[in-house]
Scaffold this motif. Sequence first.
Motif, short mmCIF file in Angstrom:
data_model
loop_
_atom_site.label_atom_id
_atom_site.label_comp_id
_atom_site.label_asym_id
_atom_site.label_seq_id
_atom_site.Cartn_x
_atom_site.Cartn_y
_atom_site.Cartn_z
N UNK A 64 0.82 -1.22 0.00
CA UNK A 64 0.00 0.00 0.00
C UNK A 64 0.85 1.26 0.00
N UNK A 65 1.85 1.35 0.89
CA UNK A 65 2.60 2.61 0.96
C UNK A 65 3.53 2.78 -0.23
N UNK A 66 4.05 1.69 -0.78
CA UNK A 66 4.89 1.82 -1.98
C UNK A 66 4.04 2.17 -3.19
N UNK A 67 2.85 1.58 -3.29
CA UNK A 67 1.96 1.90 -4.41
C UNK A 67 1.56 3.36 -4.39
N UNK A 68 1.32 3.91 -3.21
CA UNK A 68 0.93 5.32 -3.10
C UNK A 68 1.99 6.25 -3.67
N UNK A 69 3.25 5.86 -3.60
CA UNK A 69 4.34 6.69 -4.11
C UNK A 69 4.30 6.83 -5.63
N UNK A 70 3.64 5.89 -6.29
CA UNK A 70 3.55 5.94 -7.76
C UNK A 70 2.10 6.09 -8.22
N UNK A 71 1.26 6.65 -7.35
CA UNK A 71 -0.09 7.02 -7.74
C UNK A 71 -1.08 5.89 -7.87
N UNK A 72 -0.87 4.81 -7.14
CA UNK A 72 -1.79 3.68 -7.16
C UNK A 72 -2.37 3.50 -5.76
N UNK A 73 -3.70 3.41 -5.68
CA UNK A 73 -4.32 3.19 -4.37
C UNK A 73 -4.53 1.71 -4.13
N UNK A 74 -4.00 1.23 -3.02
CA UNK A 74 -4.21 -0.13 -2.54
C UNK A 74 -4.73 -0.01 -1.11
N UNK A 75 -5.74 -0.76 -0.72
CA UNK A 75 -6.28 -0.64 0.65
C UNK A 75 -5.17 -0.73 1.69
N UNK A 76 -5.03 0.28 2.55
CA UNK A 76 -3.90 0.32 3.48
C UNK A 76 -4.13 -0.44 4.79
N UNK A 77 -5.37 -0.86 5.06
CA UNK A 77 -5.65 -1.51 6.34
C UNK A 77 -4.99 -2.88 6.41
N UNK A 78 -4.53 -3.22 7.61
CA UNK A 78 -3.94 -4.53 7.87
C UNK A 78 -4.60 -5.14 9.10
N UNK A 79 -4.51 -6.44 9.19
CA UNK A 79 -4.96 -7.16 10.39
C UNK A 79 -3.95 -8.25 10.70
N UNK A 80 -3.96 -8.69 11.94
CA UNK A 80 -3.07 -9.77 12.37
C UNK A 80 -3.76 -11.12 12.12
N UNK A 81 -2.97 -12.12 11.84
CA UNK A 81 -3.53 -13.45 11.61
C UNK A 81 -2.62 -14.51 12.21
N UNK A 82 -3.22 -15.48 12.90
CA UNK A 82 -2.47 -16.57 13.51
C UNK A 82 -3.10 -17.90 13.12
N UNK A 83 -2.26 -18.82 12.68
CA UNK A 83 -2.68 -20.20 12.41
C UNK A 83 -2.02 -21.11 13.42
N UNK A 84 -2.79 -21.97 14.06
CA UNK A 84 -2.24 -22.89 15.06
C UNK A 84 -2.38 -24.32 14.58
N UNK A 85 -1.44 -25.15 14.99
CA UNK A 85 -1.43 -26.57 14.60
C UNK A 85 -1.55 -27.44 15.84
N UNK A 86 -2.41 -28.48 15.72
CA UNK A 86 -2.69 -29.38 16.83
C UNK A 86 -2.35 -30.82 16.42
N UNK A 87 -1.96 -31.68 17.37
CA UNK A 87 -1.78 -33.09 17.05
C UNK A 87 -3.12 -33.73 16.67
N UNK A 88 -3.08 -34.61 15.67
CA UNK A 88 -4.27 -35.31 15.22
C UNK A 88 -3.89 -36.74 14.86
N UNK A 89 -4.85 -37.65 14.95
CA UNK A 89 -4.59 -39.04 14.58
C UNK A 89 -4.21 -39.12 13.10
N UNK A 90 -3.38 -40.07 12.76
CA UNK A 90 -3.00 -40.26 11.36
C UNK A 90 -4.24 -40.56 10.52
N UNK A 91 -4.26 -40.01 9.33
CA UNK A 91 -5.39 -40.24 8.43
C UNK A 91 -5.27 -39.35 7.21
N UNK A 92 -5.94 -39.71 6.14
CA UNK A 92 -5.94 -38.89 4.93
C UNK A 92 -7.10 -37.90 5.02
N UNK A 93 -6.97 -36.95 5.93
CA UNK A 93 -8.04 -35.99 6.19
C UNK A 93 -8.23 -35.05 5.00
#
Length: 333
Positions: free
Chosen positions: A190-219
């Motif tokens: 977003x901020x680099x695009x603004x320098x060359x006249x392109x608007x990109x949505x500037x909002x950001x959010x945090x994201x977390x992915x967690x991994x848990x043990x699971x039984x073996x299987x072709x889930x």
Amino acid sequence: MKIAVVGGGVVGMSATVALLDAGHDVTCYEPGPIMGERSVGSTRIFRFAHVEPELVRLAGEARRGFDRWSELAGRPMVLPVECVITGSDLVERASAMAEVGADFEVVRAGSGRLRLPVREEPAVALVDVGGGVVDVDAVRAFLTERGGRAVVHEPVYRLDVTAGGAVAVTAPGGRTEFDALLLAAGAATAHLAAQVGIHVPPLLAHHLRCTFPVADGEWQAWIDLPRDRPGTYQHLAGPGRWAVGSAVEAAEVAWERGRDAAEAASRTALLEYARTHLAVDPTIVDEIYCTTVPNLDDGVHVRRNGPVVANYGVNLMKFAPVLGRDLAAAVST
């Protein structure tokens, strides 16, 4: 042409490889490791199941691209375990897939068609037969081998379009002019695009992915989009490892909350979700953090101003081969 690519995520690297294959002189600027921010991790979901028919078609082209990469790399890029969609938009997704001819089934609990580590099967589900899991480690190794020589591990401080129509890139190594530039820099777009006249949505959010043990299987991979609570995406991230993302209210991961608070809220929500809904060990064994753009639906966004093409979106990993091809064509014409 002499072309700069800003961003060494999966989209930037895919485009870099396509440009190199076409014979262009390419420099890809990436301050961190290749595919190390929004493309981080070892797996992602691949799916045909979208609401828009055009995105279903694009997924089909991308799957053929992954198959070509697999042949060149000598290892599979997409593990064909299918993808299950539950919750809202099932009718729209089924309609879009039917229009394009993508293979799917609509099934009910107890049908024997669902392979999900859940305490209770969903009442109704769409099984995306061609869906599965992207082996991101295989993609990263392939793109690094094919395009790593073009990567300069530097941040980009400034972009300028010169009076002569070139693009100047200012980085720690100095100021360099290029005929054209592709901007696919994730959180920095977003901020680099603004320098060359392109608007990109500037909002950001945090994201977390967690991994848990699971039984073996072709889930099967799973995207759950209930109307009464935040949705989740889930898939096998390796033998005995079940990855879950989302399940947290948007306000809890807003940018102004700060990373620590957002991660804590996500961790609490995901643990509660695992205990309540999943047949897994509710112990977090791995976490992946990245930034994302809130309020963006599935899809690819491309904006252009003269010699600069900017790309942004969410869930772009599954489109990587076709995005690399098409963005390379766009920036070189």
